[in-house]
Design a protein around this motif. Structure first.
Motif, mmCIF file in Angstrom:
data_model
loop_
_atom_site.group_PDB
_atom_site.id
_atom_site.type_symbol
_atom_site.label_atom_id
_atom_site.label_comp_id
_atom_site.label_asym_id
_atom_site.label_seq_id
_atom_site.Cartn_x
_atom_site.Cartn_y
_atom_site.Cartn_z
ATOM 1 N N LEU A 1 0.694 -1.621 -0.305
ATOM 2 C CA LEU A 1 0.231 0.414 0.095
ATOM 3 C C LEU A 1 1.141 1.156 0.023
ATOM 4 N N ALA A 2 1.545 1.566 0.615
ATOM 5 C CA ALA A 2 3.021 2.191 0.975
ATOM 6 C C ALA A 2 3.929 2.488 -0.516
ATOM 7 N N LEU A 3 3.929 1.463 -1.274
ATOM 8 C CA LEU A 3 4.372 1.393 -2.202
ATOM 9 C C LEU A 3 3.147 2.532 -3.280
ATOM 10 N N ARG A 4 2.093 1.874 -3.222
ATOM 11 C CA ARG A 4 1.043 2.377 -4.294
ATOM 12 C C ARG A 4 1.136 3.839 -4.254
ATOM 13 N N ASN A 5 1.171 4.691 -2.863
ATOM 14 C CA ASN A 5 1.001 5.905 -2.076
ATOM 15 C C ASN A 5 1.377 6.343 -1.613
ATOM 16 N N GLN A 6 2.540 6.249 -1.507
ATOM 17 C CA GLN A 6 3.001 6.409 -0.083
ATOM 18 C C GLN A 6 2.613 8.318 0.764
ATOM 19 N N LYS A 7 1.760 9.002 -0.524
ATOM 20 C CA LYS A 7 1.544 9.994 0.259
ATOM 21 C C LYS A 7 0.215 9.722 0.938
ATOM 22 N N ARG A 8 -0.141 8.851 0.876
ATOM 23 C CA ARG A 8 -1.964 8.523 1.836
ATOM 24 C C ARG A 8 -1.188 7.937 3.502
ATOM 25 N N TYR A 9 0.164 7.791 3.240
ATOM 26 C CA TYR A 9 0.613 7.004 4.662
ATOM 27 C C TYR A 9 1.130 7.562 5.331
ATOM 28 N N GLU A 10 1.045 8.035 6.850
ATOM 29 C CA GLU A 10 1.703 8.888 7.806
ATOM 30 C C GLU A 10 2.657 8.146 8.164
ATOM 31 N N GLY A 11 2.896 6.954 8.183
ATOM 32 C CA GLY A 11 4.339 6.203 8.663
ATOM 33 C C GLY A 11 3.942 4.585 8.233
ATOM 34 N N LEU A 12 5.016 3.824 8.289
ATOM 35 C CA LEU A 12 5.092 2.355 8.549
ATOM 36 C C LEU A 12 5.203 1.513 9.348
ATOM 37 N N ILE A 13 5.054 -0.020 10.206
ATOM 38 C CA ILE A 13 4.997 -0.062 11.348
ATOM 39 C C ILE A 13 4.802 -2.028 10.361
#
Length: 269
Positions: free
Chosen positions: A93-105
Motif C-alpha cells: 500500500l505504501a509503495l502504491r501511494n505513500q502520500k496517503r500514509y503517515e508511517g509504516l510499522i
C-alpha cells in the motif's frame, strides 16, 4: 468487496493488517492498546475471518479491497501497521501511494521474506493438534504446554512457551486458523511461489518506518526483516532475543512500549 471490520477508539487512524492465518481479532494485542490514543481500523482480509470470498482471488485484490475500505471511511491519511502477511500488504500500500500514509510499522515481515522452517513431521502435526485443542479448552495450562506444546509446531512460533502466549493462541489464534479459507491459502502460496520481492523498490519509500522482528523467527527470518529495515531510508529497527514469529504475544509490553516510543516521534498533519 465489503470487509468485516473492527474499529476501536478515536484519534488519528491506524490501519492494522493481520497475517496468515489471521483475522482482525488476532490483532487485539495491538488494537486494545493503541485504541486508547488512536483510532484502530482492523479488517478481516478477503478470505479470512468473516470476510468470505466469492471464489478464488489474487494478492492484488487485497490491496484494492483496502484502498476501497479507506475511501469508504473517508480516510485521506493514516498510519499502517502489519504483522507478517499484513506487513507485506502494508508495504505494498505504501509503495502504491505513500502520500496517503503517515508511517509504516512492519512486524515479523519483510520486503523479501525468507524462511528456514525445519521439515514438518506427522508427529509435529499430531502434537500440534492435541496442544491446540487442549489449550482451547483450558488456555495457558502449563501441563499442556510442557507435555504437548513444546513438542508441537508451536515451538517454532513461540520461543517463550508461556501461559500468556498460549492465552493469546486460544483467544485470538484458533478461530483465525479455522476461518482461513482455501482461496486465501491459494492466493498466498501462488505469490510465494512466484518469488515475491520488493526490496529493489524500497529506495522510493520515504515515509517513517519501524521494523520489529523476533530473533528466532523461522517463518520470516530476522535477517530478512533486518535487510528490509536497512534498505528503507527513514527506519528504526528492533530485534528481540529469545522470541519467534509470534513475539508480540510473547513480550507484548516491550513491543507496545517500542511502538509507543516510535509513534511519539511522529508529527501528524
Amino acid at each position: 468487496m465489503n470487509l468485516n471490520l473492527e474499529i476501536k477508539g478515536k484519534g488519528y487512524p491506524i490501519l492494522c493488517l493481520h497475517g496468515h492465518p489471521g483475522s482482525a481479532r488476532s490483532l487485539s494485542v495491538f488494537t486494545n492498546h493503541l485504541s486508547q490514543r488512536y483510532q484502530t481500523i482492523a479488517p478481516d482480509l478477503r478470505g479470512y475471518g468473516k470476510s468470505r470470498p466469492n471464489g478464488n482471488f489474487q494478492m492484488q485484490d487485497h490491496l484494492d479491497d483496502l484502498e476501497t475500505l479507506l475511501d469508504s471511511l473517508k480516510i485521506e491519511r493514516c498510519l499502517l501497521l502489519g504483522w507478517s502477511l499484513g506487513g507485506i500488504l502494508a508495504l505494498e500500500l505504501a509503495l502504491r501511494n505513500q502520500k496517503r500514509y503517515e508511517g509504516l510499522i512492519l512486524i515479523a515481515s519483510a520486503a523479501r521474506p525468507r524462511g528456514n522452517h525445519p521439515p514438518i513431521t506427522p508427529q509435529d502435526l499430531f502434537y500440534t493438534g492435541v496442544a491446540g485443542i487442549v489449550n482451547w479448552i483450558k488456555p495457558g495450562w502449563k501441563w499442556n504446554i510442557e507435555t504437548f506444546g513444546k513438542r508441537s509446531l508451536f515451538r517454532y512460533l513461540l520461543s517463550q512457551q508461556t501461559p500468556q502466549a498460549y492465552h493469546y493462541l486460544a483467544s485470538d489464534g484458533v478461530s483465525a486458523y479455522l476461518q482461513t479459507s482455501k482461496p486465501a491459502q491459494k492466493a498466498l502460496f501462488q505469490a510465494l511461489k512466484a518469488g515475491y520481492s520488493r526490496l529493489d523498490d524500497l529506495n522510493h519509500l520515504k515515509i517513517p518506518s519501524l521494523v520489529l522482528a523476533g530473533e528466532n523467527d523461522v517463518h520470516i527470518t530476522c535477517a530478512s526483516s533486518e535487510e528490509t529495515a536497512k534498505t528503507i531510508k527513514q527506519c528504526q529497527w528492533r530485534r528481540y532475543p529469545n522470541t519467534a514469529h509470534l513475539f508480540p504475544w510473547e513480550i507484548p509490553t516491550q513491543v507496545l512500549q517500542d511502538i509507543d516510543a516510535w509513534l511519539n516521534t511522529l508529527k501528524f498533519d
